[in-house]
Design a protein around this motif. Structure first.
Motif, mmCIF file in Angstrom:
data_model
loop_
_atom_site.group_PDB
_atom_site.id
_atom_site.type_symbol
_atom_site.label_atom_id
_atom_site.label_comp_id
_atom_site.label_asym_id
_atom_site.label_seq_id
_atom_site.Cartn_x
_atom_site.Cartn_y
_atom_site.Cartn_z
ATOM 1 N N HIS A 299 -23.623 64.628 -7.702
ATOM 2 C CA HIS A 299 -24.909 64.695 -8.380
ATOM 3 C C HIS A 299 -25.585 63.421 -8.349
ATOM 4 O O HIS A 299 -26.883 63.404 -8.320
ATOM 5 C CB HIS A 299 -24.722 65.273 -9.736
ATOM 6 N N TYR A 300 -24.792 62.401 -9.007
ATOM 7 C CA TYR A 300 -25.415 61.088 -8.931
ATOM 8 C C TYR A 300 -25.781 60.354 -7.738
ATOM 9 O O TYR A 300 -26.855 59.453 -7.895
ATOM 10 C CB TYR A 300 -24.561 60.081 -9.733
ATOM 11 N N LEU A 301 -25.121 60.779 -6.734
ATOM 12 C CA LEU A 301 -25.350 60.003 -5.428
ATOM 13 C C LEU A 301 -26.322 60.563 -4.359
ATOM 14 O O LEU A 301 -26.814 59.844 -3.693
ATOM 15 C CB LEU A 301 -23.890 59.830 -4.749
ATOM 16 N N GLU A 302 -26.754 61.824 -4.561
ATOM 17 C CA GLU A 302 -27.499 62.312 -3.511
ATOM 18 C C GLU A 302 -28.974 61.729 -3.936
ATOM 19 O O GLU A 302 -29.334 61.742 -4.859
ATOM 20 C CB GLU A 302 -27.638 63.771 -3.955
ATOM 21 N N GLY A 303 -29.396 61.438 -2.702
ATOM 22 C CA GLY A 303 -30.879 60.564 -2.920
ATOM 23 C C GLY A 303 -30.741 59.183 -3.026
ATOM 24 O O GLY A 303 -31.684 58.439 -3.171
ATOM 25 N N GLY A 304 -29.407 58.733 -2.973
ATOM 26 C CA GLY A 304 -29.090 57.220 -3.183
ATOM 27 C C GLY A 304 -28.997 56.708 -2.126
ATOM 28 O O GLY A 304 -28.568 57.299 -0.970
ATOM 29 N N LYS A 305 -28.287 55.463 -1.979
ATOM 30 C CA LYS A 305 -27.898 54.548 -0.892
ATOM 31 C C LYS A 305 -26.694 53.706 -1.203
ATOM 32 O O LYS A 305 -26.873 52.806 -2.446
ATOM 33 C CB LYS A 305 -29.129 53.785 -0.557
ATOM 34 N N ARG A 306 -25.710 53.862 -0.401
ATOM 35 C CA ARG A 306 -24.441 52.718 -0.678
ATOM 36 C C ARG A 306 -24.990 51.566 -0.263
ATOM 37 O O ARG A 306 -25.351 51.151 0.872
ATOM 38 C CB ARG A 306 -23.256 53.215 0.016
ATOM 39 N N ILE A 307 -24.448 50.463 -1.126
ATOM 40 C CA ILE A 307 -24.859 49.023 -0.819
ATOM 41 C C ILE A 307 -23.823 47.937 -0.357
ATOM 42 O O ILE A 307 -23.812 46.961 0.159
ATOM 43 C CB ILE A 307 -25.974 48.456 -1.531
ATOM 44 N N SER A 308 -22.481 48.356 -1.206
ATOM 45 C CA SER A 308 -21.292 47.707 -0.784
ATOM 46 C C SER A 308 -20.076 48.340 -1.272
ATOM 47 O O SER A 308 -20.091 49.651 -1.582
ATOM 48 C CB SER A 308 -21.436 46.654 -1.947
ATOM 49 N N TYR A 309 -19.038 47.834 -0.736
ATOM 50 C CA TYR A 309 -17.727 48.641 -0.494
ATOM 51 C C TYR A 309 -16.517 47.466 -0.777
ATOM 52 O O TYR A 309 -16.974 46.432 0.003
ATOM 53 C CB TYR A 309 -17.562 49.420 0.915
ATOM 54 N N GLY A 310 -15.595 47.910 -1.276
ATOM 55 C CA GLY A 310 -14.611 47.058 -1.473
ATOM 56 C C GLY A 310 -13.072 47.793 -1.837
ATOM 57 O O GLY A 310 -13.205 48.904 -2.389
ATOM 58 N N ALA A 311 -11.977 46.978 -1.820
ATOM 59 C CA ALA A 311 -10.826 47.873 -2.278
ATOM 60 C C ALA A 311 -9.840 46.571 -2.614
ATOM 61 O O ALA A 311 -9.946 45.328 -2.011
ATOM 62 C CB ALA A 311 -9.975 48.476 -1.039
ATOM 63 N N ARG A 312 -8.998 46.728 -3.851
ATOM 64 C CA ARG A 312 -8.025 45.930 -4.421
ATOM 65 C C ARG A 312 -6.896 46.427 -4.856
ATOM 66 O O ARG A 312 -6.951 47.221 -5.635
ATOM 67 C CB ARG A 312 -8.712 45.062 -5.333
ATOM 68 N N ALA A 313 -5.752 45.906 -4.812
ATOM 69 C CA ALA A 313 -4.429 46.470 -5.553
ATOM 70 C C ALA A 313 -4.650 46.138 -7.086
ATOM 71 O O ALA A 313 -5.158 45.006 -7.407
ATOM 72 C CB ALA A 313 -3.170 45.932 -4.888
ATOM 73 N N ILE A 314 -3.944 46.817 -7.688
ATOM 74 C CA ILE A 314 -3.871 46.543 -9.468
ATOM 75 C C ILE A 314 -2.482 46.537 -9.700
ATOM 76 O O ILE A 314 -1.724 47.335 -9.380
ATOM 77 C CB ILE A 314 -4.748 47.793 -9.749
ATOM 78 N N THR A 315 -2.197 45.562 -10.608
ATOM 79 C CA THR A 315 -0.958 45.285 -11.154
ATOM 80 C C THR A 315 -1.001 46.073 -12.509
ATOM 81 O O THR A 315 -1.607 45.763 -13.026
ATOM 82 C CB THR A 315 -0.670 43.780 -11.161
ATOM 83 N N CYS A 316 -0.091 47.032 -12.316
ATOM 84 C CA CYS A 316 -0.153 47.951 -13.772
ATOM 85 C C CYS A 316 1.160 48.304 -14.493
ATOM 86 O O CYS A 316 1.221 49.346 -15.041
ATOM 87 C CB CYS A 316 -1.112 49.207 -13.256
ATOM 88 N N GLY A 317 2.289 47.729 -14.052
ATOM 89 C CA GLY A 317 3.537 47.965 -14.819
ATOM 90 C C GLY A 317 3.547 47.724 -16.143
ATOM 91 O O GLY A 317 4.527 48.072 -17.098
ATOM 92 N N GLY A 318 2.596 46.702 -16.721
ATOM 93 C CA GLY A 318 2.592 46.428 -18.050
ATOM 94 C C GLY A 318 3.670 45.671 -18.553
ATOM 95 O O GLY A 318 4.541 44.781 -17.922
ATOM 96 N N LEU A 319 4.092 45.660 -19.869
ATOM 97 C CA LEU A 319 5.072 44.888 -20.518
ATOM 98 C C LEU A 319 6.591 45.104 -19.850
ATOM 99 O O LEU A 319 7.224 44.061 -19.598
ATOM 100 C CB LEU A 319 5.235 45.213 -21.968
ATOM 101 N N MET A 320 6.990 46.362 -19.321
ATOM 102 C CA MET A 320 8.194 46.418 -18.690
ATOM 103 C C MET A 320 8.399 45.878 -17.417
ATOM 104 O O MET A 320 9.485 45.610 -17.226
ATOM 105 C CB MET A 320 8.362 48.061 -18.647
ATOM 106 N N SER A 321 7.261 45.636 -16.706
ATOM 107 C CA SER A 321 7.473 45.054 -15.466
ATOM 108 C C SER A 321 6.948 43.416 -15.694
ATOM 109 O O SER A 321 7.047 42.833 -14.509
ATOM 110 C CB SER A 321 6.472 45.805 -14.294
ATOM 111 N N LEU A 322 6.586 43.002 -16.685
ATOM 112 C CA LEU A 322 6.215 41.572 -16.780
ATOM 113 C C LEU A 322 7.165 40.609 -16.598
ATOM 114 O O LEU A 322 8.254 40.587 -17.148
ATOM 115 C CB LEU A 322 5.524 41.297 -18.115
ATOM 116 N N PRO A 323 6.975 39.611 -15.398
ATOM 117 C CA PRO A 323 8.031 38.673 -15.083
ATOM 118 C C PRO A 323 8.036 37.759 -16.093
ATOM 119 O O PRO A 323 7.167 37.429 -16.968
ATOM 120 C CB PRO A 323 7.675 38.432 -13.669
#
Length: 561
Positions: A299-323
């Protein structure tokens, strides 16, 4: 020629001496540098600080949703509004959706956990914010070297970190120096702070070298794929925030979407896929494209235009995985360590806060005549901070998400919604994860194949057209920065047993299985497409792929992301 042979022929490298060397010009690294210079100015001391940034400028490689909690920023710059920080679009409302293939259920506002309420927060371009941070750092006297990738950790004879070396320039694909060859330089510091972001190349090596993750849960990751759109002004809702769970993920695979309304009729949207997924036929990129076709998003995208793209990993283990975050001669801050709060889908405030805490410890050490020892004041201060309290409250969030949509939604509802109302600051139990993400992948023969629809080039797109709008570029003659420990494994194991998952989990079309003249298979690595997301380094089932730094300045050049 390998690096040792190059050094033997062209060395020694030029060396520059600093009190503190910071690797990475993102929120954590720049906050470290800024805080050091602020302390020096307040107390009349002289502390030399340099920041190395592998992107063409601060912010070029930065990718996040992003909603910013300004708490840490306010501590760093109490008058950030007067200083012109590009943090202007306040959140005006939150919407949490559970999606079926065509339907949706909106969570009543009173049932949305406090962690996902965004009153007082801002929808921002993190890249633009980091560019502004870089300007503030330079105004305070921080030296910033953009386009210089820290490629190697340097050690003293006693095993402490001495500093880093930047990569050589002008090396050809065959490893031989070309006419434009330049030897990398060394930057020595009394302390070196690593702020490379999620799955930092040098941070990964430091964690292994010093066994910083001993007795910790394996770190866990997700892949965030993001697009920036300009939409029909009639559909714009500046400050409106949408999060979704459910479709297109099945109940055993974690994934969720976000759509944030910025100013100027722009929306930033994306999909996050937990990299513990088990079906090798799954493609996070294709799932993100499919998610956009849901009526609630389309609904939000129809009639719009994509102008950029990207990707990135996210570190998300939190306290239990914090070195352990310190080692002789340095420290890890921000997502290089894993301080992101996955329950809030926020990490920039944590990066800024940990950068400031590391800076406080480094400043006291340098002005006290110390060098190359452990900055123990940094983790001690973290354990007493509001950030530790925040991460303690959400320490089980990602662990529950590994147990399926229904159970995780129920248990996270108890921990993040009910318990705070009952007066609990944190859950009384702890859930552990003992299996690394790459080890969760099942054999292709054990999993249903997933067939994805073709892109329509209006709402959905292919990988190559997506990489094009990320402004990604690498020097074509350089050696591939995506390296293989064993060149035979992609075909004999990954393709044979897992149907070549690298051709699907990479969101940039880097990995492609092609036929040789004799009809045998080989893996073709299109390194020039790489957006530096690090997914291959994380998800490769044999851990055969190793991401190393390309020539400085290479990679994406995100605009407005």
């Amino acid at each position: 020629m390998n690096n040792q042979e190059i050094l033997a022929q062209f060395g020694p490298r030029e060396a520059m001496e600093y009190d503190v060397v910071v690797v990475g010009g993102g929120p954590g690294g720049l906050a470290t540098a800024i805080r050091l210079k602020q302390l020096a100015a307040e107390k009349g001391a002289d502390v030399s600080v340099v920041v190395l940034e592998k992107g063409s400028e601060p912010g070029a490689h930065i990718l996040s949703g992003a909603i910013m909690d300004p708490r840490a920023l306010t501590e760093l710059f109490p008058k950030w509004k007067e200083l012109g920080a590009p943090v202007t679009q306040a959140v005006t409302g939150d919407e949490m959706l559970f999606l079926s293939q065509t339907g949706k259920i909106s969570t009543p506002e009173f049932l949305i956990p406090k962690s996902l309420h965004n009153e007082g927060n801002y929808v921002i371009s993190l890249g633009n914010f980091v560019r502004w941070l870089g300007q503030q750092a330079e105004a305070l006297g921080v030296e910033i070297f953009p386009g210089f990738a820290a490629a190697e950790v340097l050690y003293n004879d006693d095993g402490s970190v001495k500093g880093v070396a930047t990569g050589n320039l002008g090396v050809g694909k065959d490893g031989q120096p070309m006419e434009n060859f330049q030897l990398g330089m060394e930057l020595h510091g009394k302390y070196t702070i690593f702020a490379e972001g999620s799955r930092g190349h040098l941070g990964k090596n430091l964690i292994a070298n010093y066994k910083l993750d001993a007795d910790k849960d394996p770190q866990t990751y997700a892949l965030g794929i993001k697009e920036l759109w300009e939409i029909d002004p009639a559909k714009a809702k500046p400050g409106h925030v949408v999060h979704s769970l459910g479709w297109p993920m099945d109940n055993q695979t974690y994934g969720g979407g976000f759509l944030y309304h910025l100013e100027d009729n722009k929306v930033t949207l994306g999909f996050i896929t937990g990299l513990e997924y088990s079906n090798p036929w799954l493609s996070p990129f294709e799932e993100m494209q499919r998610w956009k076709t849901h009526p609630a998003i389309r609904h939000y995208l129809e009639g719009g235009k994509r102008i950029s793209y990207g990707a990135r990993a996210i570190t998300c283990g939190g306290l239990m995985s914090l070195p352990k975050t310190i080692f002789p001669g340095g420290a890890l801050v921000g997502c290089d360590a894993g301080f992101l709060n996955f329950a809030r889908i926020k990490g920039s405030h944590a990066a800024i806060k940990t950068g400031m805490l590391a800076a406080d410890a480094a400043y006291a050490a340098v002005t006290g005549g110390r060098q190359h020892d452990e900055l123990s004041a940094y983790p001690e201060a973290f354990e007493k901070s509001w950030l530790h309290e925040e991460l303690e409250a959400s320490r089980n969030t990602k662990q529950w998400m590994k147990k399926g949509l229904f159970l995780s939604s129920f248990m996270n509802g108890i921990e993040l919604w009910l318990m705070p109302k009952l007066g609990f600051k944190a859950p009384p139990w702890t859930i552990h994860n003992k299996v690394a993400d790459h080890a969760k992948l099942k054999l292709a023969s054990e999993c249903p194949q997933i067939v994805y629809p073709k892109p329509d080039n209006k709402i959905t797109f292919d990988r190559l057209s997506s990489v094009f709008v990320s402004n990604t570029n690498h020097e074509e003659q350089q050696p591939a920065h995506l390296t293989l420990k064993d060149a035979s494994i992609p075909v004999t194991i990954n393709l044979a047993l897992y149907a070549g998952p690298e051709s699907r989990y990479c969101p940039a079309g880097v990995y492609e299985f092609v036929k040789n003249a004799d009809n045998t298979d080989r893996l073709q690595i299109n390194a020039q497409n790489c957006v530096h997301c690090k997914t291959c380094d994380i998800k490769d089932p044999t851990q055969n792929i190793v991401w190393v730094t390309p020539e400085g300045g290479g990679g994406p050049n995100y605009s407005g992301m």
